[in-house]
Design an enzyme around this catalytic site. Structure first.
Site, PDB file in Angstrom:
ATOM      1  N   HIS A 152       0.861  -1.194   0.000  1.00 31.22           N
ATOM      2  CA  HIS A 152       0.000   0.000   0.000  1.00 31.22           C
ATOM      3  C   HIS A 152       0.891   1.236   0.000  1.00 31.22           C
ATOM      4  O   HIS A 152       1.960   1.244   0.611  1.00 31.22           O
ATOM      5  CB  HIS A 152      -0.885   0.009   1.255  1.00 31.22           C
ATOM      6  CG  HIS A 152      -2.059   0.923   1.154  1.00 31.22           C
ATOM      7  ND1 HIS A 152      -1.973   2.264   1.395  1.00 31.22           N
ATOM      8  CD2 HIS A 152      -3.343   0.677   0.795  1.00 31.22           C
ATOM      9  CE1 HIS A 152      -3.161   2.813   1.215  1.00 31.22           C
ATOM     10  NE2 HIS A 152      -4.011   1.884   0.845  1.00 31.22           N
ATOM     11  N   ASP A 205      -7.941  -5.417   0.185  1.00 29.35           N
ATOM     12  CA  ASP A 205      -8.382  -6.259  -0.936  1.00 29.35           C
ATOM     13  C   ASP A 205      -7.975  -7.720  -0.813  1.00 29.35           C
ATOM     14  O   ASP A 205      -8.429  -8.549  -1.604  1.00 29.35           O
ATOM     15  CB  ASP A 205      -7.821  -5.687  -2.246  1.00 29.35           C
ATOM     16  CG  ASP A 205      -8.403  -4.319  -2.525  1.00 29.35           C
ATOM     17  OD1 ASP A 205      -7.635  -3.345  -2.636  1.00 29.35           O
ATOM     18  OD2 ASP A 205      -9.647  -4.225  -2.566  1.00 29.35           O
TER      19      ASP A 205
HETATM   20  C1  SDX Z   1      -6.370   0.268  -2.712  1.00 30.18           C
HETATM   21  O1  SDX Z   1      -4.534   4.658  -1.831  1.00 30.18           O
HETATM   22  C2  SDX Z   1      -5.466   4.078  -1.208  1.00 30.18           C
HETATM   23  O2  SDX Z   1      -5.820   4.429  -0.117  1.00 30.18           O
HETATM   24  C3  SDX Z   1      -6.096   2.926  -1.959  1.00 30.18           C
HETATM   25  C4  SDX Z   1      -7.077   2.088  -1.187  1.00 30.18           C
HETATM   26  C5  SDX Z   1      -8.351   2.848  -0.876  1.00 30.18           C
HETATM   27  O3  SDX Z   1      -9.053   2.444   0.070  1.00 30.18           O
HETATM   28  O4  SDX Z   1      -8.690   3.784  -1.641  1.00 30.18           O
HETATM   29  O5  SDX Z   1      -6.506   1.625   0.021  1.00 30.18           O
HETATM   30  C6  SDX Z   1      -7.509   0.887  -2.006  1.00 30.18           C
HETATM   31  O6  SDX Z   1      -6.105   0.635  -3.819  1.00 30.18           O
HETATM   32  C7  SDX Z   1      -5.528  -0.737  -1.983  1.00 30.18           C
HETATM   33  C8  SDX Z   1      -4.290  -1.195  -2.830  1.00 30.18           C
HETATM   34  C9  SDX Z   1      -4.810  -2.239  -3.802  1.00 30.18           C
HETATM   35  N1  SDX Z   1      -3.765  -2.621  -4.780  1.00 30.18           N
HETATM   36  C10 SDX Z   1      -3.140  -3.798  -4.724  1.00 30.18           C
HETATM   37  O7  SDX Z   1      -3.311  -4.626  -3.829  1.00 30.18           O
HETATM   38  C11 SDX Z   1      -2.230  -4.062  -5.903  1.00 30.18           C
HETATM   39  C12 SDX Z   1      -0.901  -4.644  -5.411  1.00 30.18           C
HETATM   40  N2  SDX Z   1      -0.176  -3.592  -4.680  1.00 30.18           N
HETATM   41  C13 SDX Z   1       0.855  -2.867  -5.428  1.00 30.18           C
HETATM   42  O8  SDX Z   1       0.486  -2.626  -6.766  1.00 30.18           O
HETATM   43  C14 SDX Z   1       1.392  -1.675  -4.650  1.00 30.18           C
HETATM   44  O9  SDX Z   1       1.643  -2.101  -3.373  1.00 30.18           O
HETATM   45  C15 SDX Z   1       0.572  -0.395  -4.572  1.00 30.18           C
HETATM   46  C16 SDX Z   1       0.184   0.112  -5.922  1.00 30.18           C
HETATM   47  C17 SDX Z   1      -0.666  -0.616  -3.768  1.00 30.18           C
HETATM   48  C18 SDX Z   1       1.416   0.659  -3.871  1.00 30.18           C
HETATM   49  O10 SDX Z   1       2.500   0.888  -4.690  1.00 30.18           O
HETATM   50  P1  SDX Z   1       3.601   2.009  -4.358  1.00 30.18           P
HETATM   51  O11 SDX Z   1       3.308   2.714  -3.074  1.00 30.18           O
HETATM   52  O12 SDX Z   1       3.804   2.833  -5.563  1.00 30.18           O
HETATM   53  O13 SDX Z   1       4.860   1.139  -3.996  1.00 30.18           O
HETATM   54  P2  SDX Z   1       5.934   0.709  -5.015  1.00 30.18           P
HETATM   55  O14 SDX Z   1       5.285   0.179  -6.258  1.00 30.18           O
HETATM   56  O15 SDX Z   1       6.912   1.815  -5.136  1.00 30.18           O
HETATM   57  O16 SDX Z   1       6.576  -0.562  -4.264  1.00 30.18           O
HETATM   58  C19 SDX Z   1       7.663  -0.400  -3.378  1.00 30.18           C
HETATM   59  C20 SDX Z   1       8.436  -1.702  -3.516  1.00 30.18           C
HETATM   60  C21 SDX Z   1       8.823  -2.040  -4.969  1.00 30.18           C
HETATM   61  O17 SDX Z   1       9.979  -2.854  -4.933  1.00 30.18           O
HETATM   62  P3  SDX Z   1      11.443  -2.139  -5.172  1.00 30.18           P
HETATM   63  O18 SDX Z   1      11.342  -1.422  -6.508  1.00 30.18           O
HETATM   64  O19 SDX Z   1      11.610  -1.188  -3.997  1.00 30.18           O
HETATM   65  O20 SDX Z   1      12.423  -3.273  -5.162  1.00 30.18           O
HETATM   66  O21 SDX Z   1       7.609  -2.802  -3.092  1.00 30.18           O
HETATM   67  C22 SDX Z   1       7.351  -3.682  -4.203  1.00 30.18           C
HETATM   68  C23 SDX Z   1       7.682  -2.905  -5.454  1.00 30.18           C
HETATM   69  O22 SDX Z   1       8.087  -3.786  -6.484  1.00 30.18           O
HETATM   70  N3  SDX Z   1       5.925  -4.005  -4.123  1.00 30.18           N
HETATM   71  C24 SDX Z   1       5.428  -5.213  -4.309  1.00 30.18           C
HETATM   72  C25 SDX Z   1       4.044  -5.082  -4.105  1.00 30.18           C
HETATM   73  N4  SDX Z   1       3.740  -3.820  -3.814  1.00 30.18           N
HETATM   74  C26 SDX Z   1       4.914  -3.149  -3.829  1.00 30.18           C
HETATM   75  N5  SDX Z   1       6.018  -6.373  -4.628  1.00 30.18           N
HETATM   76  C27 SDX Z   1       5.196  -7.450  -4.758  1.00 30.18           C
HETATM   77  N6  SDX Z   1       3.843  -7.410  -4.569  1.00 30.18           N
HETATM   78  C28 SDX Z   1       3.244  -6.245  -4.240  1.00 30.18           C
HETATM   79  N7  SDX Z   1       1.918  -6.202  -4.058  1.00 30.18           N
END
Ligand code: SDX
Length: 433
Positions: free
Chosen positions: A309, A367
């Site tokens: 998140h 989720d």
């Molecule tokens: C919702 O914003 C809100 O409040 C949203 C929400 C709401 O109520 O409105 O809470 C609802 O959207 C919840 C989130 C739902 N999405 C998912 O579950 C999709 C999977 N999650 C990821 O796509 C991700 O965690 C995000 C999009 C939610 C957040 O992404 P960020 O903050 O941009 O983080 P990032 O992509 O920069 O990740 C940081 C690191 C990265 O690795 P490095 O480049 O540092 O090596 O963490 C890794 C990412 O690759 N990473 C994950 C991951 N999420 C982040 N690796 C594997 N699986 C994941 N889910």
């Protein structure tokens, strides 16, 4: 609207020049540096794609402490708000206070008596293919409400803003149920004013004209709580979309339709549908290691859906309640041994002890368990994000209303770092190589 107070200044030094900017303090959470005069003072912009460290507005509605895993609606912890019901949460988000008995009864009455949609909207659905994704139908039909309810589109009239708000809270579930019924070729079911919000929605989705539909109170109560958990969440992507759309003066129906469109994305509200598909694809705990390997592979676009998140760097408090609801619903529906839940629980256990996820502070979000629960409630995966939109409508409206009520609000118009071509001369077609 400026309830915050300014107690310090921040100094930015660019080259041999320094510039002071006021620091604003909120009641909780990080202070902000007001850089609104930066361009006029220093001729430069800040740069923060994805708004990793940018506050886009001042708000009193929802507070999140991502490190502590805290979520509060108008100061009340989500765990406590979940003890009430969804329409009480709607009142709290919109009005800022918990309703007393008379206020609650009046609010419920006003919502209940606006649940029907204009009869001509039923014809609107006929234009869609039967296999249209219900979210596509929702984006279109909520946007189309402005074509049916002209008398509540003037955003400068507080009465019209209130009427539009109540209409959307009341009618979005009806449109959602219609979107579902249309895709399965069943007749639309009219709202039943004797039922509570969640029970009414379940009946509109699952009843058929040829027999009496009996609401299961355990399941409708679970759905009502799911709506509470999804009602608002500070300045998430879809709320930012609604605020940005509203800042141009667009009518409220169009703004909420824009929010629905943004919510659809798998990185946002589409994650519940994606999480269940992922857990189903894993299918058995023996396949978990392969998926963890993929999640860590930078060449692989796979991410663990329902995990991680932007704000929560701790367990999403909603996910904890969601997990409890999941167990309750699976037990009530006789699916407590659902293999997908077993996969989810084992997957979560392994991820929470894996350094890759620990070091990146990746935890289950709302989720991760919602898909399993919604499936057990009888909804197809294509309806999961629709349910999220039904619940989030009140949060979008409360945030939109807060912005419009702020006499200082301006049209959202970010700038950019331009890295394109510098000026060059046009070459007529017959002279080009
Ligand atoms: C919702 O914003 C809100 O409040 C949203 C929400 C709401 O109520 O409105 O809470 C609802 O959207 C919840 C989130 C739902 N999405 C998912 O579950 C999709 C999977 N999650 C990821 O796509 C991700 O965690 C995000 C999009 C939610 C957040 O992404 P960020 O903050 O941009 O983080 P990032 O992509 O920069 O990740 C940081 C690191 C990265 O690795 P490095 O480049 O540092 O090596 O963490 C890794 C990412 O690759 N990473 C994950 C991951 N999420 C982040 N690796 C594997 N699986 C994941 N889910």
């Amino acid at each position: 609207m400026d309830a915050s107070n300014t107690s310090k200044t921040a100094t930015l030094t660019v080259g041999n020049k320094s510039y002071d900017f006021p620091v604003k303090n909120g009641t909780e959470g990080p202070d902000v540096v007001d850089i609104s005069t930066l361009y006029n003072k220093a001729g430069i912009f800040t740069y923060d794609p994805g708004f990793m460290a940018t506050a886009s507005c001042e708000s009193k509605i929802t507070y999140i402490d991502g490190d502590a895993g805290i979520l509060r609606y108008r100061g009340y912890p989500i765990e406590q708000v979940a003890q009430g019901d969804f329409l009480e949460t709607c009142y709290l988000l919109l009005e800022g206070e918990l309703p007393n008995k008379a206020q609650k009864a009046d609010f419920v009455n006003r919502v209940t008596n606006h649940t029907m949609v204009h009869e001509q909207m039923a014809r609107f659905f006929q234009g869609f293919r039967r296999d249209a994704h219900p979210m596509a139908v929702m984006v279109a039909s909520v946007g189309a409400l402005s074509a049916f309810y002209h008398d509540s589109t003037d955003i400068n009239d507080p009465h019209q803003r209130m009427v539009a708000s109540m209409r959307m809270i009341a009618k979005v579930p009806t449109l959602a149920a219609m979107a579902y019924k249309y895709t399965i070729g069943q007749p639309f079911i009219y709202p039943q004013n004797s039922l509570d919000y969640a029970s009414n929605f379940m009946r509109m989705c699952f009843a058929v004209p040829c027999e009496e539909y009996k609401v299961n109170p355990v399941l409708s109560r679970a759905l009502d709580k799911i709506f509470i958990l999804h009602a608002d969440h500070e300045q998430n992507a879809s709320t930012n979309t609604v605020r940005s759309s509203g800042s141009s003066g667009a009518n409220p129906f169009a703004c909420i339709a824009a929010g629905i469109a943004c919510l659809w994305g798998p990185a946002h509200g589409g994650a519940n549908e994606a999480a269940l598909k992922m857990l189903t694809e894993i299918g058995d705990v023996k396949n978990i290691p392969a998926f963890i390997k993929r999640a860590k592979d930078k060449e692989d676009l796979f991410r663990v859906m329902g995990f991680g998140h932007r704000v929560y760097k701790n367990y999403d408090p909603r996910a904890k309640i969601m997990q409890q609801l999941c167990h309750e619903v699976l037990k009530e529906t006789g699916h407590e041994n659902d293999p997908v839940l077993q996969v989810a629980l084992e997957f979560e256990r392994i991820l929470l002890s894996d350094d890759y996820f620990i070091s990146r502070k990746l935890y289950p979000n709302v989720d991760f368990y919602s898909g399993i629960t919604l499936k057990a409630l009888g909804f197809p995966t294509s309806m999961f994000t629709v349910l999220f939109a039904v619940a989030r409508t009140v949060g979008w409206i409360a945030q939109w209303k807060e912005m419009i009520d702020d006499p200082n609000y301006k049209i959202a118009r970010p700038r950019q770092l331009y890295t394109g071509d510098v000026e060059r001369q046009y070459i007529p077609l017959d002279k080009r190589k």
